[in-house]
Write an enzyme that holds these catalytic residues in place. Structure first.
Site, PDB file in Angstrom:
ATOM      1  N   SER A 124       0.836  -1.197   0.000  1.00  0.00           N
ATOM      2  CA  SER A 124       0.000   0.000   0.000  1.00  0.00           C
ATOM      3  C   SER A 124       0.869   1.244   0.000  1.00  0.00           C
ATOM      4  CB  SER A 124      -0.868  -0.011   1.267  1.00  0.00           C
ATOM      5  OG  SER A 124      -1.456   1.258   1.461  1.00  0.00           O
ATOM      6  N   TYR A 148      -1.404  -0.738  10.756  1.00  0.00           N
ATOM      7  CA  TYR A 148      -1.755  -1.336   9.460  1.00  0.00           C
ATOM      8  C   TYR A 148      -0.619  -1.118   8.454  1.00  0.00           C
ATOM      9  CZ  TYR A 148      -3.465  -1.255   4.685  1.00  0.00           C
ATOM     10  OH  TYR A 148      -3.565  -1.429   3.337  1.00  0.00           O
ATOM     11  N   LYS A 152       2.184  -3.812   6.593  1.00  0.00           N
ATOM     12  CA  LYS A 152       2.515  -3.931   5.161  1.00  0.00           C
ATOM     13  C   LYS A 152       4.026  -3.767   4.962  1.00  0.00           C
ATOM     14  CE  LYS A 152      -1.509  -4.609   3.198  1.00  0.00           C
ATOM     15  NZ  LYS A 152      -1.799  -5.853   2.470  1.00  0.00           N
TER      16      LYS A 152
HETATM   17  N1  UFG Z   1     -12.677  11.707   3.306  1.00  0.00           N
HETATM   18  C1  UFG Z   1     -13.747  12.522   3.621  1.00  0.00           C
HETATM   19  N2  UFG Z   1     -14.866  11.943   4.141  1.00  0.00           N
HETATM   20  C2  UFG Z   1     -14.975  10.601   4.356  1.00  0.00           C
HETATM   21  C3  UFG Z   1     -13.878   9.776   4.029  1.00  0.00           C
HETATM   22  C4  UFG Z   1     -12.739  10.353   3.504  1.00  0.00           C
HETATM   23  O1  UFG Z   1     -13.680  13.736   3.457  1.00  0.00           O
HETATM   24  O2  UFG Z   1     -16.025  10.149   4.846  1.00  0.00           O
HETATM   25  C5  UFG Z   1     -11.483  12.296   2.685  1.00  0.00           C
HETATM   26  C6  UFG Z   1     -10.220  12.079   3.486  1.00  0.00           C
HETATM   27  O3  UFG Z   1     -10.024  13.096   4.435  1.00  0.00           O
HETATM   28  C7  UFG Z   1      -9.155  12.090   2.353  1.00  0.00           C
HETATM   29  C8  UFG Z   1      -9.896  11.497   1.155  1.00  0.00           C
HETATM   30  O4  UFG Z   1     -11.281  11.674   1.450  1.00  0.00           O
HETATM   31  O5  UFG Z   1      -8.790  13.403   2.040  1.00  0.00           O
HETATM   32  C9  UFG Z   1      -9.624  10.026   0.927  1.00  0.00           C
HETATM   33  O6  UFG Z   1      -9.877   9.290   2.117  1.00  0.00           O
HETATM   34  P1  UFG Z   1      -9.985   7.701   2.116  1.00  0.00           P
HETATM   35  O7  UFG Z   1     -10.309   7.276   3.519  1.00  0.00           O
HETATM   36  O8  UFG Z   1     -10.883   7.249   1.029  1.00  0.00           O
HETATM   37  O9  UFG Z   1      -8.533   7.260   1.701  1.00  0.00           O
HETATM   38  P2  UFG Z   1      -7.156   7.482   2.463  1.00  0.00           P
HETATM   39  O10 UFG Z   1      -6.244   8.119   1.459  1.00  0.00           O
HETATM   40  O11 UFG Z   1      -7.285   8.125   3.772  1.00  0.00           O
HETATM   41  O12 UFG Z   1      -6.825   5.979   2.763  1.00  0.00           O
HETATM   42  C10 UFG Z   1      -5.912   5.320   2.032  1.00  0.00           C
HETATM   43  C11 UFG Z   1      -6.240   3.822   1.987  1.00  0.00           C
HETATM   44  C12 UFG Z   1      -5.919   3.177   3.288  1.00  0.00           C
HETATM   45  C13 UFG Z   1      -4.562   3.610   3.761  1.00  0.00           C
HETATM   46  C14 UFG Z   1      -4.533   5.097   3.927  1.00  0.00           C
HETATM   47  C15 UFG Z   1      -3.260   5.614   4.524  1.00  0.00           C
HETATM   48  O13 UFG Z   1      -7.576   3.608   1.660  1.00  0.00           O
HETATM   49  O14 UFG Z   1      -5.922   1.782   3.095  1.00  0.00           O
HETATM   50  O15 UFG Z   1      -4.692   5.633   2.628  1.00  0.00           O
HETATM   51  O16 UFG Z   1      -3.430   6.909   5.003  1.00  0.00           O
HETATM   52  F1  UFG Z   1      -4.236   3.051   4.924  1.00  0.00           F
END
Ligand code: UFG
Length: 339
Positions: A124, A148, A152
Site C-alpha cells: 500500500s 496497518y 505492510k
Molecule cells: N474523506 C472525507 N470523508 C470521508 C472519508 C474520507 O472527506 O467520509 C477524505 C479524506 O479526508 C481524504 C480522502 O477523502 O482526504 C480520501 O480518504 P480515504 O479514507 O478514502 O482514503 P485514504 O487516502 O485516507 O486511505 C488510504 C487507503 C488506506 C490507507 C490510507 C493511509 O484507503 O488503506 O490511505 O493513510 F491506509
C-alpha cells in the site's frame, strides 16, 4: 498458470480473480471470509463463466494451507489477504500483526516447502506515510504512521530478506494508491463492513440514500479547493497491473517494487462532483474538521510500472464513479452481509 489467490473473495482479490480466469489461468481461492462474502465467489463464476477451486482457510492455519498446496499444483501466489482498517489497527495492533504478518510468514514458509517461488504482494502507498515527496516514487523512504501500514512494511522487509537469502524467488510488491470502482457488470464491488471509512464507498451510500450526508474532513488544506487530494485508481486498472506483474515474474527472478496509481490527483469535492454527475443524484455534504492522520496530498509517480510492466491506468474518475454507482445501485446492501 495455476494461481493461488489469498483473499480472493475480497474487494481487490475478487476483481483479480475475474481477470485471471478471463486471461485463461486456473485460480485457487483461499479466503477466511472474515471481511468478505462467499457470495462474491458465486458472482465471479457467473461473470467469468468458469468454475474454480476455493477454500475457507486462514493463512495462519498451517495444516489447512498445506492441504491446499497438496491438492493443487501452484505456479504463483497473489497475496491479497489482510486486514486494512487504519483506525482498527491502532486499537488492535496485535490482531493486525498476527493476521497480516504471521499469516504471510506461514504462507511464505508453505510456498518454500512446496517449491513455489513466485509471489505478487498487495502492499500500500500507506508505507510512505506523511511524505513531502509528491508525486511519490518507489525510492521515497518508507515511514508508515500506523500499525496497518507498518504491517505492510514489515511484510515488504520480510520479502526483501527472503529474497536476499534465496535469490531464486520472483517477487513483485505492488503499492496501491486509492482503489475505487467496480467491475463493469455491477455484480462485484467493494462491500464495506458497517460505516465506510473510505471516501468513495461513503459517497455511494449517500447517493443511494443509506446515509444522509457526507462528512468532508477539512477544507483548509493547501490544495486547489482546500480538500484532500488522492490518487484514485479504478480497481480494474489495478488488477490489470497484477497481470502485468505476473508477466514480469515470468521474465526471471527478482525483487521489484511498483506503485500502482494514475499519477493524477482528485480532491474530495471533485470526487463528489464526478459522483453527482454519474449518479444524477445530489450528494449533500458538511465540512468537518480534518481527520487525524490524513495528509493533504497523496499521488503516485507510476513511471516505473509504466516502464517495466508496460502497464498504465486507463480509466478516469468518471469511469470510477459510474462503475461504483452501478454496483451500489444493483446491490444497495452489498453482498447482504450487513442486512
Ligand atoms: N474523506 C472525507 N470523508 C470521508 C472519508 C474520507 O472527506 O467520509 C477524505 C479524506 O479526508 C481524504 C480522502 O477523502 O482526504 C480520501 O480518504 P480515504 O479514507 O478514502 O482514503 P485514504 O487516502 O485516507 O486511505 C488510504 C487507503 C488506506 C490507507 C490510507 C493511509 O484507503 O488503506 O490511505 O493513510 F491506509
Amino acid at each position: 498458470m495455476n494461481i493461488l489467490l489469498t483473499g480472493g473473495a475480497g474487494y481487490i482479490g475478487s476483481h483479480a480473480c475475474v481477470v485471471l480466469l478471463e486471461a485463461g489461468h486456473d485460480v485457487i481461492v483461499v479466503d477466511d471470509f472474515s471481511n468478505s462474502s462467499p457470495e462474491a465467489l458465486v458472482r465471479i463464476e457467473g461473470i467469468a463463466g468458469k468454475p474454480f477451486a476455493h477454500y475457507r482457510v486462514h493463512l495462519a492455519d498451517r495444516p489447512a494451507l498445506r492441504a491446499v498446496f497438496e491438492a493443487h499444483p501452484v505456479d504463483a501466489v497473489m497475496h491479497f489477504a489482510g486486514f486494512k482498517a487504519v483506525g482498527e489497527s491502532v486499537e488492535k495492533p496485535l490482531l493486525y500483526y498476527w493476521n497480516n504478518v504471521t499469516g504471510t510468514t506461514v504462507l511464505l514458509e508453505t510456498m518454500a516447502d512446496f517449491g513455489v517461488r513466485n509471489i505478487v504482494f498487495s502492499s500500500s502507498a500507506t508505507v510512505y506515510g506523511d511524505t513531502d515527496r509528491v508525486p511519490t516514487d518507489e525510492l521515497c523512504p518508507a515511514a508508515p504512521t500506523n500499525p496497518y501500514g507498518r504491517s505492510k512494511w514489515m511484510i515488504e522487509l520480510m520479502l526483501q530478506d527472503l529474497f536476499r537469502s534465496d535469490p531464486s524467488w520472483h517477487m513483485a510488491i505492488l503499492r496501491y494508491f486509492n482503489p475505487v470502482g467496480a467491475h463493469e457488470s455491477g455484480l462485484i464491488g467493494e462491500d464495506p463492513n458497517g460505516i465506510p471509512n473510505n471516501l468513495v464507498p461513503y459517497i455511494a451510500q449517500v447517493a443511494v440514500g443509506k446515509r444522509e450526508w457526507l462528512r468532508v474532513f477539512g477544507n483548509d488544506y493547501p490544495t486547489r479547493d482546500g480538500t484532500g487530494i488522492r490518487d484514485y485508481i479504478h480497481v480494474m486498472d489495478l488488477v490489470e497491473g497484477h497481470l502485468a506483474a505476473l508477466d514480469k515474474l515470468a521474465a526471471g527472478p527478482g525483487f521489484d517494487v511498483y506503485n500502482l496509481g494514475t499519477g493524477k490527483g482528485t480532491s474530495v469535492l471533485e470526487m463528489v462532483a464526478a459522483f453527482e454527475s454519474a449518479s444524477a443524484r445530489k450528494i449533500p455534504y458538511r465540512i468537518l474538521p480534518r481527520r487525524p492522520g490524513d495528509v493533504a496530498v497523496s499521488t503516485a509517480d507510476p513511471t516505473r510500472a509504466q516502464r517495466e510492466l508496460h502497464w498504465q491506468a486507463r480509466r478516469d474518475i468518471h469511469d470510477m464513479s459510474r462503475d461504483t454507482w452501478r454496483w451500489q445501485m444493483q446491490n444497495p446492501d452489498g453482498y447482504g452481509r450487513n442486512g
